[in-house]
Design a protein around this motif. Structure first.
Motif, PDB file in Angstrom:
ATOM      1  N   GLN A 197       0.819  -1.208   0.000  1.00  0.00           N
ATOM      2  CA  GLN A 197       0.000   0.000   0.000  1.00  0.00           C
ATOM      3  C   GLN A 197       0.856   1.263   0.000  1.00  0.00           C
ATOM      4  OE1 GLN A 197      -2.544  -0.603   3.388  1.00  0.00           O
ATOM      5  NE2 GLN A 197      -4.039  -1.769   2.208  1.00  0.00           N
ATOM      6  N   SER A 198       2.045   1.155   0.569  1.00  0.00           N
ATOM      7  CA  SER A 198       2.945   2.314   0.563  1.00  0.00           C
ATOM      8  C   SER A 198       3.792   2.369  -0.704  1.00  0.00           C
ATOM      9  CB  SER A 198       3.835   2.298   1.799  1.00  0.00           C
ATOM     10  OG  SER A 198       4.745   1.228   1.737  1.00  0.00           O
ATOM     11  N   ARG A 199       3.473   1.481  -1.642  1.00  0.00           N
ATOM     12  CA  ARG A 199       4.085   1.451  -2.975  1.00  0.00           C
ATOM     13  C   ARG A 199       5.562   1.045  -2.990  1.00  0.00           C
ATOM     14  NH1 ARG A 199       0.102   2.877  -6.345  1.00  0.00           N
ATOM     15  NH2 ARG A 199      -1.356   4.469  -5.713  1.00  0.00           N
ATOM     16  N   LEU A 200       5.953   0.223  -2.035  1.00  0.00           N
ATOM     17  CA  LEU A 200       7.288  -0.367  -2.103  1.00  0.00           C
ATOM     18  C   LEU A 200       7.233  -1.505  -3.112  1.00  0.00           C
ATOM     19  CD1 LEU A 200       8.318  -0.668   1.657  1.00  0.00           C
ATOM     20  CD2 LEU A 200       9.181   0.954  -0.016  1.00  0.00           C
ATOM     21  N   ASP A 201       8.271  -1.616  -3.940  1.00  0.00           N
ATOM     22  CA  ASP A 201       8.267  -2.718  -4.902  1.00  0.00           C
ATOM     23  C   ASP A 201       8.875  -3.974  -4.267  1.00  0.00           C
ATOM     24  OD1 ASP A 201      11.105  -2.713  -5.208  1.00  0.00           O
ATOM     25  OD2 ASP A 201      10.976  -1.188  -6.777  1.00  0.00           O
ATOM     26  N   ARG A 202       8.780  -5.079  -4.988  1.00  0.00           N
ATOM     27  CA  ARG A 202       9.244  -6.373  -4.471  1.00  0.00           C
ATOM     28  C   ARG A 202      10.688  -6.330  -4.011  1.00  0.00           C
ATOM     29  NH1 ARG A 202       5.765 -10.682  -5.763  1.00  0.00           N
ATOM     30  NH2 ARG A 202       7.168 -12.437  -5.620  1.00  0.00           N
ATOM     31  N   ASP A 203      11.544  -5.707  -4.803  1.00  0.00           N
ATOM     32  CA  ASP A 203      12.965  -5.656  -4.450  1.00  0.00           C
ATOM     33  C   ASP A 203      13.195  -4.866  -3.162  1.00  0.00           C
ATOM     34  OD1 ASP A 203      13.791  -7.246  -6.546  1.00  0.00           O
ATOM     35  OD2 ASP A 203      14.143  -5.547  -7.896  1.00  0.00           O
ATOM     36  N   GLU A 204      12.484  -3.758  -3.000  1.00  0.00           N
ATOM     37  CA  GLU A 204      12.627  -2.963  -1.768  1.00  0.00           C
ATOM     38  C   GLU A 204      12.164  -3.761  -0.552  1.00  0.00           C
ATOM     39  OE1 GLU A 204      11.955   1.669  -2.777  1.00  0.00           O
ATOM     40  OE2 GLU A 204      10.297   0.344  -3.390  1.00  0.00           O
ATOM     41  N   ILE A 205      11.051  -4.457  -0.703  1.00  0.00           N
ATOM     42  CA  ILE A 205      10.527  -5.277   0.396  1.00  0.00           C
ATOM     43  C   ILE A 205      11.516  -6.391   0.723  1.00  0.00           C
ATOM     44  CG2 ILE A 205       8.699  -6.871   1.082  1.00  0.00           C
ATOM     45  CD1 ILE A 205       6.788  -5.158  -0.694  1.00  0.00           C
ATOM     46  N   ARG A 206      12.008  -7.053  -0.293  1.00  0.00           N
ATOM     47  CA  ARG A 206      12.971  -8.140  -0.104  1.00  0.00           C
ATOM     48  C   ARG A 206      14.230  -7.624   0.600  1.00  0.00           C
ATOM     49  NH1 ARG A 206      12.592 -10.211  -4.951  1.00  0.00           N
ATOM     50  NH2 ARG A 206      11.068 -11.763  -4.368  1.00  0.00           N
ATOM     51  N   LYS A 207      14.737  -6.454   0.194  1.00  0.00           N
ATOM     52  CA  LYS A 207      15.935  -5.881   0.828  1.00  0.00           C
ATOM     53  C   LYS A 207      15.671  -5.556   2.295  1.00  0.00           C
ATOM     54  CE  LYS A 207      17.931  -3.884  -3.341  1.00  0.00           C
ATOM     55  NZ  LYS A 207      18.150  -2.654  -4.114  1.00  0.00           N
ATOM     56  N   LEU A 208      14.487  -5.031   2.593  1.00  0.00           N
ATOM     57  CA  LEU A 208      14.135  -4.739   3.985  1.00  0.00           C
ATOM     58  C   LEU A 208      14.121  -6.015   4.823  1.00  0.00           C
ATOM     59  CD1 LEU A 208      11.243  -2.134   3.659  1.00  0.00           C
ATOM     60  CD2 LEU A 208      13.423  -1.804   4.834  1.00  0.00           C
ATOM     61  N   VAL A 209      13.502  -7.057   4.303  1.00  0.00           N
ATOM     62  CA  VAL A 209      13.422  -8.322   5.029  1.00  0.00           C
ATOM     63  C   VAL A 209      14.817  -8.885   5.253  1.00  0.00           C
ATOM     64  CG1 VAL A 209      12.636 -10.725   4.893  1.00  0.00           C
ATOM     65  CG2 VAL A 209      11.075  -8.864   4.291  1.00  0.00           C
ATOM     66  N   GLU A 210      15.637  -8.887   4.219  1.00  0.00           N
ATOM     67  CA  GLU A 210      17.007  -9.411   4.350  1.00  0.00           C
ATOM     68  C   GLU A 210      17.821  -8.602   5.357  1.00  0.00           C
ATOM     69  OE1 GLU A 210      18.319 -12.178   3.201  1.00  0.00           O
ATOM     70  OE2 GLU A 210      16.456 -12.702   2.169  1.00  0.00           O
ATOM     71  N   ALA A 211      17.680  -7.287   5.340  1.00  0.00           N
ATOM     72  CA  ALA A 211      18.406  -6.432   6.280  1.00  0.00           C
ATOM     73  C   ALA A 211      17.975  -6.719   7.720  1.00  0.00           C
ATOM     74  CB  ALA A 211      18.186  -4.955   5.944  1.00  0.00           C
ATOM     75  N   GLU A 212      16.683  -6.903   7.938  1.00  0.00           N
ATOM     76  CA  GLU A 212      16.188  -7.184   9.285  1.00  0.00           C
ATOM     77  C   GLU A 212      16.616  -8.566   9.762  1.00  0.00           C
ATOM     78  OE1 GLU A 212      14.918  -5.004  11.441  1.00  0.00           O
ATOM     79  OE2 GLU A 212      15.277  -3.548   9.837  1.00  0.00           O
TER      80      GLU A 212
ATOM     81  N   ALA B 243      19.364 -10.091   8.834  1.00  0.00           N
ATOM     82  CA  ALA B 243      20.793  -9.955   9.128  1.00  0.00           C
ATOM     83  C   ALA B 243      21.005  -9.276  10.478  1.00  0.00           C
ATOM     84  CB  ALA B 243      21.484  -9.167   8.013  1.00  0.00           C
ATOM     85  N   ALA B 244      20.204  -8.262  10.775  1.00  0.00           N
ATOM     86  CA  ALA B 244      20.314  -7.566  12.066  1.00  0.00           C
ATOM     87  C   ALA B 244      19.994  -8.519  13.220  1.00  0.00           C
ATOM     88  CB  ALA B 244      19.385  -6.354  12.093  1.00  0.00           C
ATOM     89  N   LEU B 245      18.980  -9.347  13.049  1.00  0.00           N
ATOM     90  CA  LEU B 245      18.643 -10.335  14.087  1.00  0.00           C
ATOM     91  C   LEU B 245      19.779 -11.321  14.299  1.00  0.00           C
ATOM     92  CD1 LEU B 245      14.907 -11.196  13.326  1.00  0.00           C
ATOM     93  CD2 LEU B 245      15.813 -10.075  15.362  1.00  0.00           C
ATOM     94  N   GLU B 246      20.385 -11.762  13.217  1.00  0.00           N
ATOM     95  CA  GLU B 246      21.488 -12.704  13.326  1.00  0.00           C
ATOM     96  C   GLU B 246      22.683 -12.085  14.046  1.00  0.00           C
ATOM     97  OE1 GLU B 246      22.052 -13.916   9.264  1.00  0.00           O
ATOM     98  OE2 GLU B 246      20.337 -15.278   9.332  1.00  0.00           O
ATOM     99  N   ARG B 247      22.929 -10.805  13.797  1.00  0.00           N
ATOM    100  CA  ARG B 247      24.016 -10.107  14.488  1.00  0.00           C
ATOM    101  C   ARG B 247      23.724 -10.010  15.985  1.00  0.00           C
ATOM    102  NH1 ARG B 247      23.880  -6.963   9.850  1.00  0.00           N
ATOM    103  NH2 ARG B 247      22.631  -5.352  10.869  1.00  0.00           N
ATOM    104  N   GLU B 248      22.466  -9.753  16.341  1.00  0.00           N
ATOM    105  CA  GLU B 248      22.086  -9.660  17.753  1.00  0.00           C
ATOM    106  C   GLU B 248      22.274 -10.984  18.460  1.00  0.00           C
ATOM    107  OE1 GLU B 248      18.081  -8.244  18.168  1.00  0.00           O
ATOM    108  OE2 GLU B 248      18.505  -6.377  17.112  1.00  0.00           O
ATOM    109  N   GLU B 249      21.994 -12.088  17.770  1.00  0.00           N
ATOM    110  CA  GLU B 249      22.113 -13.418  18.369  1.00  0.00           C
ATOM    111  C   GLU B 249      23.548 -13.850  18.530  1.00  0.00           C
ATOM    112  OE1 GLU B 249      19.792 -15.921  15.838  1.00  0.00           O
ATOM    113  OE2 GLU B 249      17.894 -15.159  16.610  1.00  0.00           O
ATOM    114  N   ALA B 250      24.442 -13.300  17.740  1.00  0.00           N
ATOM    115  CA  ALA B 250      25.862 -13.716  17.786  1.00  0.00           C
ATOM    116  C   ALA B 250      26.595 -13.149  18.971  1.00  0.00           C
ATOM    117  CB  ALA B 250      26.562 -13.269  16.514  1.00  0.00           C
TER     118      ALA B 250
END
Length: 129
Positions: free
Chosen positions: A105-120, A122-129
């Motif tokens: 609805q906010s007009r993010l395209d698939r690639d932007e959504i995918r990059k956001l998910v991957e970044a989040e 990765a951030a979770l994995e860094r927190e767990e390490a």
């Protein structure tokens, strides 16, 4: 204990207790046959009304996740593990659908959504390490 409550997240407190029991069973933090903390213990530790915890526990009993053990308290039911795992996936899927719908609805395209998910992730994995 495995409970944490966030009164600001928009989910009713009793529902947070229900979800956390489901997730703890699904992750095998609490195993079938194991006694869970009493209503009083949980209410005292989380500083919430015992009726709220009792309501959550009643729902979990109605759903066949918890069962009374005479003279002891409530234990995780024998068949609870697959049911909790299924419910955990359903809850997460619903939340993901809501987030993805908002992103579309906010007009993010698939690639932007995918990059956001991957970044989040990765951030979770860094927190767990």
């Amino acid at each position: 204990m495995f409970f944490t409550i966030d009164p600001t997240n928009g989910v009713a407190i009793y529902e947070q207790v229900v979800r956390q029991v489901l997730f703890a069973v699904a992750a095998e933090v609490v195993k079938p046959g194991e006694i869970i903390p009493s209503v009083r213990e949980v209410a005292r530790e989380l500083a919430i009304n015992p009726n709220t915890v009792a309501r959550a526990y009643r729902r979990l009993q109605d759903d066949g996740i918890l069962e009374p053990v005479r003279g002891t308290g409530l234990a995780v039911a024998a068949g609870a593990l697959p049911r909790c795992r299924k419910e955990r996936v359903a809850l997460i899927r619903t939340r993901l659908q809501q987030v993805l719908q908002e992103a579309k609805q906010s007009r993010l395209d698939r690639d932007e959504i995918r990059k956001l998910v991957e970044a989040e992730l990765a951030a979770l994995e860094r927190e767990e390490a």
